[in-house]
Design a protein around this motif. Structure first.
Motif, PDB file in Angstrom:
ATOM      1  N   GLU A 585       0.843  -1.191   0.000  1.00 55.43           N
ATOM      2  CA  GLU A 585       0.000   0.000   0.000  1.00 55.43           C
ATOM      3  C   GLU A 585       0.883   1.246   0.000  1.00 55.43           C
ATOM      4  O   GLU A 585       1.926   1.284   0.637  1.00 55.43           O
ATOM      5  CB  GLU A 585      -0.900   0.004   1.240  1.00 55.43           C
ATOM      6  CG  GLU A 585      -2.018  -1.033   1.186  1.00 55.43           C
ATOM      7  CD  GLU A 585      -2.989  -0.866   2.346  1.00 55.43           C
ATOM      8  OE1 GLU A 585      -2.980   0.213   2.972  1.00 55.43           O
ATOM      9  OE2 GLU A 585      -3.736  -1.820   2.600  1.00 55.43           O
ATOM     10  N   ARG A 586       0.417   2.262  -0.753  1.00 56.11           N
ATOM     11  CA  ARG A 586       1.175   3.511  -0.795  1.00 56.11           C
ATOM     12  C   ARG A 586       1.340   4.065   0.624  1.00 56.11           C
ATOM     13  O   ARG A 586       0.382   4.151   1.392  1.00 56.11           O
ATOM     14  CB  ARG A 586       0.442   4.516  -1.683  1.00 56.11           C
ATOM     15  CG  ARG A 586       1.293   5.708  -2.119  1.00 56.11           C
ATOM     16  CD  ARG A 586       0.439   6.686  -2.895  1.00 56.11           C
ATOM     17  NE  ARG A 586      -0.137   6.080  -4.085  1.00 56.11           N
ATOM     18  CZ  ARG A 586       0.443   6.064  -5.273  1.00 56.11           C
ATOM     19  NH1 ARG A 586       1.630   6.629  -5.423  1.00 56.11           N
ATOM     20  NH2 ARG A 586      -0.153   5.512  -6.298  1.00 56.11           N
ATOM     21  N   ASN A 587       2.584   4.394   0.982  1.00 55.61           N
ATOM     22  CA  ASN A 587       2.856   4.868   2.343  1.00 55.61           C
ATOM     23  C   ASN A 587       4.066   5.794   2.280  1.00 55.61           C
ATOM     24  O   ASN A 587       5.208   5.349   2.193  1.00 55.61           O
ATOM     25  CB  ASN A 587       3.131   3.686   3.267  1.00 55.61           C
ATOM     26  CG  ASN A 587       3.264   4.090   4.722  1.00 55.61           C
ATOM     27  OD1 ASN A 587       3.803   5.149   5.038  1.00 55.61           O
ATOM     28  ND2 ASN A 587       2.762   3.258   5.619  1.00 55.61           N
ATOM     29  N   HIS A 588       3.802   7.095   2.299  1.00 52.06           N
ATOM     30  CA  HIS A 588       4.888   8.068   2.126  1.00 52.06           C
ATOM     31  C   HIS A 588       5.856   8.063   3.309  1.00 52.06           C
ATOM     32  O   HIS A 588       7.043   8.350   3.136  1.00 52.06           O
ATOM     33  CB  HIS A 588       4.306   9.462   1.911  1.00 52.06           C
ATOM     34  CG  HIS A 588       3.723   9.659   0.548  1.00 52.06           C
ATOM     35  ND1 HIS A 588       4.490   9.911  -0.558  1.00 52.06           N
ATOM     36  CD2 HIS A 588       2.435   9.583   0.112  1.00 52.06           C
ATOM     37  CE1 HIS A 588       3.720  10.011  -1.626  1.00 52.06           C
ATOM     38  NE2 HIS A 588       2.460   9.802  -1.250  1.00 52.06           N
ATOM     39  N   ILE A 589       5.354   7.731   4.494  1.00 56.53           N
ATOM     40  CA  ILE A 589       6.249   7.689   5.662  1.00 56.53           C
ATOM     41  C   ILE A 589       7.268   6.557   5.502  1.00 56.53           C
ATOM     42  O   ILE A 589       8.474   6.751   5.701  1.00 56.53           O
ATOM     43  CB  ILE A 589       5.433   7.507   6.957  1.00 56.53           C
ATOM     44  CG1 ILE A 589       4.562   8.746   7.203  1.00 56.53           C
ATOM     45  CG2 ILE A 589       6.365   7.254   8.147  1.00 56.53           C
ATOM     46  CD1 ILE A 589       3.611   8.610   8.368  1.00 56.53           C
ATOM     47  N   GLN A 590       6.765   5.349   5.133  1.00 57.62           N
ATOM     48  CA  GLN A 590       7.663   4.218   4.904  1.00 57.62           C
ATOM     49  C   GLN A 590       8.588   4.487   3.720  1.00 57.62           C
ATOM     50  O   GLN A 590       9.773   4.122   3.740  1.00 57.62           O
ATOM     51  CB  GLN A 590       6.855   2.941   4.660  1.00 57.62           C
ATOM     52  CG  GLN A 590       6.203   2.366   5.901  1.00 57.62           C
ATOM     53  CD  GLN A 590       7.223   1.841   6.894  1.00 57.62           C
ATOM     54  OE1 GLN A 590       8.216   1.211   6.520  1.00 57.62           O
ATOM     55  NE2 GLN A 590       7.000   2.108   8.172  1.00 57.62           N
ATOM     56  N   ALA A 591       8.050   5.124   2.686  1.00 56.03           N
ATOM     57  CA  ALA A 591       8.860   5.435   1.512  1.00 56.03           C
ATOM     58  C   ALA A 591      10.046   6.310   1.899  1.00 56.03           C
ATOM     59  O   ALA A 591      11.204   6.031   1.543  1.00 56.03           O
ATOM     60  CB  ALA A 591       8.009   6.123   0.450  1.00 56.03           C
ATOM     61  N   GLU A 592       9.749   7.357   2.640  1.00 57.21           N
ATOM     62  CA  GLU A 592      10.812   8.280   3.043  1.00 57.21           C
ATOM     63  C   GLU A 592      11.815   7.593   3.964  1.00 57.21           C
ATOM     64  O   GLU A 592      13.031   7.800   3.845  1.00 57.21           O
ATOM     65  CB  GLU A 592      10.193   9.491   3.738  1.00 57.21           C
ATOM     66  CG  GLU A 592      11.184  10.605   3.999  1.00 57.21           C
ATOM     67  CD  GLU A 592      10.516  11.873   4.499  1.00 57.21           C
ATOM     68  OE1 GLU A 592      11.234  12.773   4.938  1.00 57.21           O
ATOM     69  OE2 GLU A 592       9.266  11.951   4.437  1.00 57.21           O
ATOM     70  N   LYS A 593      11.301   6.732   4.865  1.00 55.44           N
ATOM     71  CA  LYS A 593      12.183   6.027   5.805  1.00 55.44           C
ATOM     72  C   LYS A 593      13.206   5.174   5.056  1.00 55.44           C
ATOM     73  O   LYS A 593      14.418   5.256   5.298  1.00 55.44           O
ATOM     74  CB  LYS A 593      11.345   5.145   6.728  1.00 55.44           C
ATOM     75  CG  LYS A 593      12.149   4.109   7.503  1.00 55.44           C
ATOM     76  CD  LYS A 593      11.245   3.040   8.112  1.00 55.44           C
ATOM     77  CE  LYS A 593      12.055   1.829   8.549  1.00 55.44           C
ATOM     78  NZ  LYS A 593      11.208   0.740   9.073  1.00 55.44           N
ATOM     79  N   TRP A 594      12.723   4.334   4.107  1.00 57.14           N
ATOM     80  CA  TRP A 594      13.641   3.424   3.408  1.00 57.14           C
ATOM     81  C   TRP A 594      14.537   4.157   2.420  1.00 57.14           C
ATOM     82  O   TRP A 594      15.724   3.812   2.291  1.00 57.14           O
ATOM     83  CB  TRP A 594      12.848   2.316   2.709  1.00 57.14           C
ATOM     84  CG  TRP A 594      12.298   1.311   3.664  1.00 57.14           C
ATOM     85  CD1 TRP A 594      11.000   1.122   4.009  1.00 57.14           C
ATOM     86  CD2 TRP A 594      13.062   0.380   4.451  1.00 57.14           C
ATOM     87  NE1 TRP A 594      10.876   0.129   4.950  1.00 57.14           N
ATOM     88  CE2 TRP A 594      12.141  -0.357   5.244  1.00 57.14           C
ATOM     89  CE3 TRP A 594      14.414   0.090   4.574  1.00 57.14           C
ATOM     90  CZ2 TRP A 594      12.531  -1.355   6.129  1.00 57.14           C
ATOM     91  CZ3 TRP A 594      14.823  -0.902   5.456  1.00 57.14           C
ATOM     92  CH2 TRP A 594      13.890  -1.606   6.222  1.00 57.14           C
ATOM     93  N   LEU A 595      13.996   5.176   1.753  1.00 60.39           N
ATOM     94  CA  LEU A 595      14.840   5.947   0.837  1.00 60.39           C
ATOM     95  C   LEU A 595      15.935   6.684   1.607  1.00 60.39           C
ATOM     96  O   LEU A 595      17.078   6.770   1.152  1.00 60.39           O
ATOM     97  CB  LEU A 595      13.990   6.930   0.041  1.00 60.39           C
ATOM     98  CG  LEU A 595      13.115   6.322  -1.062  1.00 60.39           C
ATOM     99  CD1 LEU A 595      12.139   7.346  -1.611  1.00 60.39           C
ATOM    100  CD2 LEU A 595      13.981   5.746  -2.188  1.00 60.39           C
ATOM    101  N   GLU A 596      15.590   7.181   2.786  1.00 62.09           N
ATOM    102  CA  GLU A 596      16.588   7.892   3.598  1.00 62.09           C
ATOM    103  C   GLU A 596      17.680   6.932   4.063  1.00 62.09           C
ATOM    104  O   GLU A 596      18.877   7.285   4.053  1.00 62.09           O
ATOM    105  CB  GLU A 596      15.903   8.557   4.789  1.00 62.09           C
ATOM    106  CG  GLU A 596      16.836   9.386   5.671  1.00 62.09           C
ATOM    107  CD  GLU A 596      17.457  10.567   4.940  1.00 62.09           C
ATOM    108  OE1 GLU A 596      18.627  10.888   5.238  1.00 62.09           O
ATOM    109  OE2 GLU A 596      16.803  11.151   4.060  1.00 62.09           O
ATOM    110  N   GLN A 597      17.282   5.711   4.477  1.00 66.21           N
ATOM    111  CA  GLN A 597      18.292   4.726   4.892  1.00 66.21           C
ATOM    112  C   GLN A 597      19.219   4.387   3.735  1.00 66.21           C
ATOM    113  O   GLN A 597      20.443   4.258   3.916  1.00 66.21           O
ATOM    114  CB  GLN A 597      17.602   3.460   5.415  1.00 66.21           C
ATOM    115  CG  GLN A 597      17.004   3.599   6.804  1.00 66.21           C
ATOM    116  CD  GLN A 597      16.581   2.268   7.389  1.00 66.21           C
ATOM    117  OE1 GLN A 597      17.261   1.261   7.201  1.00 66.21           O
ATOM    118  NE2 GLN A 597      15.481   2.253   8.108  1.00 66.21           N
TER     119      GLN A 597
END
Length: 841
Positions: A585-597
């Motif tokens: 499911e689209r999830n901008h918080i998770q997206a930002e978390k993994w992209l930042e890592q």
């Protein structure tokens, strides 16, 4: 030593079944000086030995002689060997066969005299020159000497005839078993006769003789010399065990030890540590010190350290040198690495060394050179190993070869290493054979010889050296040896199944890349997981990379596992998956978390994705920072985005020169988006002067790199003639037809409008409507508007603007969308056809 003969001559006797069986093979041969016993399986007996097989009257041994012999036997049993010899010597001077026989046994066993198999054989020969009650026994003992390679030159033909003579004497010993063993596969000058061998074995087995039962069980087992029959093998093995248990129950320590061996890893009854230890302990309780040491050693191997070490210490205190060595070795294991255990280990190993144990030299030497249990003294360890090597200890030689070949702590001396390895190989040590094979494979200390390398590695592999199997498999897989990749995969699988964790890693990589086998990421994960579970340090990282590949193929669970495993690319992919809602499911918080890592781990693509994400959110400063980071890490798409931002002044202060520099750099590195942006800039004069040559060049480069939208833009430029590129309708038409067929919605919409207008290309309303319908059906907004405008125009509404068309279209699409579009298409075509009919009238 118990006597095996009586004071009077015994009459040979065979049970009826045995005599019937053997008479067939004896062929009714009479025993004469010219015709020794046997079934015709061996060559002619040399004349000088004919006297051993002559028939005739028994040797003249009177009652006094028997009394002397009995007194000699009593002294032997008491260990008073000099007195026994004094009794036997006068009888030998008179050529009494029994005296020769008793004296031969003393020389064979080294009792009271120096052990001398050759002298024993000479005396046994004298004992059988005349018929006597000991002729069969002496024949059997002499045959054993000829077969054992123990100081007497091997002679299978003489052994064959002697064994037949012993069989005829009905000794109730092992003659028929040893004759069967010789006939099972034949010998030098002796023809094999498996059928007769079976009969001899079965004859002995019917009498409950354990060696015969064991031999039949082995013969029917896999790899045996008879047809493989698991059920029959197990049946004989169980009878063998039953016979041994009966003997053990009567206090036979040898039977107890044989039972322990039967329950070993290679034993007939399979690897059963509990049963093996049980019989060793029973033998130890009966006073067998070797069994006590073996029981302790087995218990430490089985994980019962406390009790095993107690037994070893008991045997060691009683002076058992092997127990001292086992004990020292056990105390060096990881479970016993405390300071106290280290000191105890070294003390016992030193005691064993003082007692002359070469094995202890090797155990302590290896511990010192390998830093085992904090025993770190490389010079001393090398000295101990060299001392053991002087005694030709195979493991010491192999270890020295390994150290001098490639160990970082010792100056590499490949030529000396090869010398050690050659000696160990000749002594049959498989690890040395493996290392020597690698030396020939890699040309270390010897000239490269691939044929020799392959031969040595195969030899080591056949001796159970999993590392050799793995090295062969890897060499075949990489084409270093003249095999094929599938052979390499087979050998790597074999090594992996034997527990070689690096073979598991190589298999995992092979399945990941499709090297020598069809690519199978699930199989790769299987082997890499096994390698990780086996403790291989690189397995976890390799497993993460395969999970990333599997994740890239759509397996979101594998992608999540790879991301959690620390793979930067997987983190970036997972972040984009959450950003786009692909597989999760689209999830901008998770997206930002993994992209930042992933960004923190140095992943340029993640930095670029974060940059575009923040630009889309309107956070230009943060987006530009991420794009700058991605560009500095070599990300072409980030350079293209940055270049466009600086060229246009969107999201950043306009800097055309820097923007061009970034775009050209990215385009020359293969970025189709950068090339398209440059083409568009030169076509429309965005920040630069219009330039038809540069516009076409960059559009073409982007299209050649797979950017279909660049080819569509170039086609539109040719047809419209607006911008830098001059009009060329034919070229533009061909380009747009090609990209429209590939599904480009913009090209379909543009062609649809052109076919409806008929200004640049020949008017074709039906074709135009169909192109617009294709694009509109896939959500292309301008195609929908064009369809609406076309319908309203066809209905006679002049000067329809976009707002009017959109208002009407929205009302139409309140119903089911696809049905509405299809209906609209049909209505337009009907209006067009009606108008065409009116014009014709």
């Amino acid at each position: 030593m118990k006597s095996i003969i009586a004071g009077t001559q015994r009459t040979p006797f065979l049970p009826l079944a045995a005599s019937l069986t053997l008479s067939v093979w004896l062929g009714g041969c009479a025993i004469t000086a010219k015709e020794p016993p046997g079934g015709g399986h061996a060559g002619t007996l040399p004349v000088q030995y004919a006297g051993w097989f002559t028939s005739g009257p028994q040797a003249n041994i009177n009652g006094s002689d028997w009394g002397t012999i009995n007194r000699a036997q009593d002294r032997i049993e008491e260990g008073r060997y000099e007195e026994a010899i004094a009794y036997l010597q006068p009888l030998m001077d008179r050529y009494v066969p029994t005296a020769f026989y008793e004296m031969a046994k003393l020389y064979e066993q080294g009792l009271g005299v120096e052990k001398d198999p050759s002298e024993a054989a000479r005396l046994y020969g004298l004992a059988i020159e005349k018929s006597s009650s000991v002729r069969g026994h002496a024949s059997l003992n002499l045959a054993q000497l000829y077969l054992d390679d123990g100081g007497v030159e091997r002679n299978d033909v003489l052994a064959y005839y002697l064994l037949w003579q012993a069989v005829e004497a009905d000794l109730n010993r092992t003659a028929e078993i040893e004759l069967a063993e010789l006939l099972s596969e034949g010998g030098e000058g002796v023809e094999a006769d498996p059928a007769l061998a079976i009969q001899l074995y079965e004859q002995a087995a019917s009498q409950g003789k354990a060696p015969a039962l064991k031999a039949l069980a082995e013969a029917h087992a896999p790899g045996g010399w008879l047809w493989e029959d698991a059920a029959q093998s197990i049946a004989y093995a169980q009878r063998y065990a039953n016979r041994l248990e009966a003997n053990a129950g009567q206090g036979d320590v040898g039977a107890m030890l044989q039972l322990a061996s039967a329950y070993s890893q290679d034993g007939l009854l399979g690897d059963q540590p509990d049963r093996r230890i049980q019989w060793l302990q029973q033998a130890a309780q009966a006073g067998d010190l070797d069994a006590l040491a073996r029981a302790g050693h087995e218990m430490t191997k089985a994980g019962e350290y406390r009790q095993g070490i107690a037994l070893l210490e008991d045997a060691a205190r009683q002076g058992h040198v092997g127990a001292m060595t086992y004990l020292g070795q056990a105390l060096l294991e990881p479970e016993h690495t405390g300071r106290l255990e280290q000191n105890r280990a070294e003390r016992w190993l030193n005691e064993a060394i003082q007692a002359g144990s070469v094995d202890a030299l090797v155990v302590l030497g290896r511990a010192l050179v390998n830093g085992q249990a904090d025993l770190d003294d490389l010079p001393r360890g090398l000295g101990l190993l060299e001392q053991a090597a002087e005694s030709n200890h195979p493991l010491a030689l192999a270890q020295l070869g390994a150290l001098l070949m490639n160990d970082e702590r010792v100056t590499s001396q490949p030529y000396i290493a090869v010398s050690y390895l050659n000696r160990a190989h000749e002594l049959g040590h498989p690890w040395a054979t493996q290392q020597l094979g690698v030396a020939y494979l890699e040309s270390r200390g010897v000239l490269r010889d691939l044929e020799r390398a392959e031969e040595l590695l195969h030899s080591a592999a056949e001796q159970g050296q999993a590392g050799a199997t793995r090295i062969l498999g890897e060499a075949y897989l990489e084409g270093l040896l003249n095999g094929n990749p599938s052979q390499g995969i087979r050998l790597l699988t074999q090594a992996a199944e034997q527990g070689d964790s690096y073979a598991m890693i190589l298999l995992g990589r092979a399945y990941q890349k499709g090297s020598g086998v069809s690519r199978d990421l699930n199989e790769a994960i299987h082997w890499l997981t096994r390698a990780r579970d086996a403790g291989h340090e690189s397995a976890a990282a390799a497993l993460t990379y395969v999970q990333r590949d599997l994740g890239a193929g759509g397996n979101i669970n594998a992608l999540i596992a790879a991301a959690k495993g620390g793979h930067p690319g997987a983190m970036a992919d997972l972040g984009r998956a959450y950003l786009d809602g692909k597989g999760v499911e689209r999830n901008h918080i998770q997206a930002e978390k993994w992209l930042e890592q992933a960004h923190q781990a140095g992943h340029a693509g993640a930095s670029a994705s974060l940059g575009r994400m923040y630009l889309d959110r309107g956070d230009s400063a943060r987006g530009i920072d991420y794009l700058n980071t991605a560009a500095s890490r070599g990300h072409d798409a980030a350079r293209a985005d940055l270049g466009e931002a600086y060229m246009t002044g969107n999201h950043a202060e306009q800097d055309v020169e820097r923007g061009l520099e970034l775009l050209i750099s990215a385009a020359e590195s293969g970025s189709p988006n950068a090339a398209f942006t440059l083409g568009d800039a030169y076509q429309h004069g965005k920040g630069v002067g219009k330039d038809a040559v540069l516009a076409e060049r960059w559009y073409q480069q982007a299209g050649d790199a797979g950017a279909i939208h660049a080819r569509a833009a170039l086609g539109i430029a040719f047809i419209s003639g607006e911008g830098a590129i001059a009009q060329d309708v034919q070229r533009g038409h061909e380009l747009l037809l090609n990209v429209a067929e590939q599904g480009h919605l913009g090209a379909q919409a543009f062609l649809g409008r052109e076919y409806l207008r008929g200004e640049n290309i020949e008017k074709d309303p039906e074709r135009g409507v169909n192109y617009l319908y294709e694009a509109a059906s896939q959500g292309y907004r301008s195609a929908r508007l064009s369809l609406a405008e076309a319908y309203l125009s066809a209905r006679g509404y002049a000067n329809v603007n976009q707002e009017q068309a959109m208002l009407w279209l929205n009302e139409l699409l309140d119903s089911e969308e696809q049905i509405a579009l299809e209906t609209l298409r049909q209505l337009i075509l009907e209006e067009v056809n009606v108008a065409a009919s009116g014009r014709q009238m």
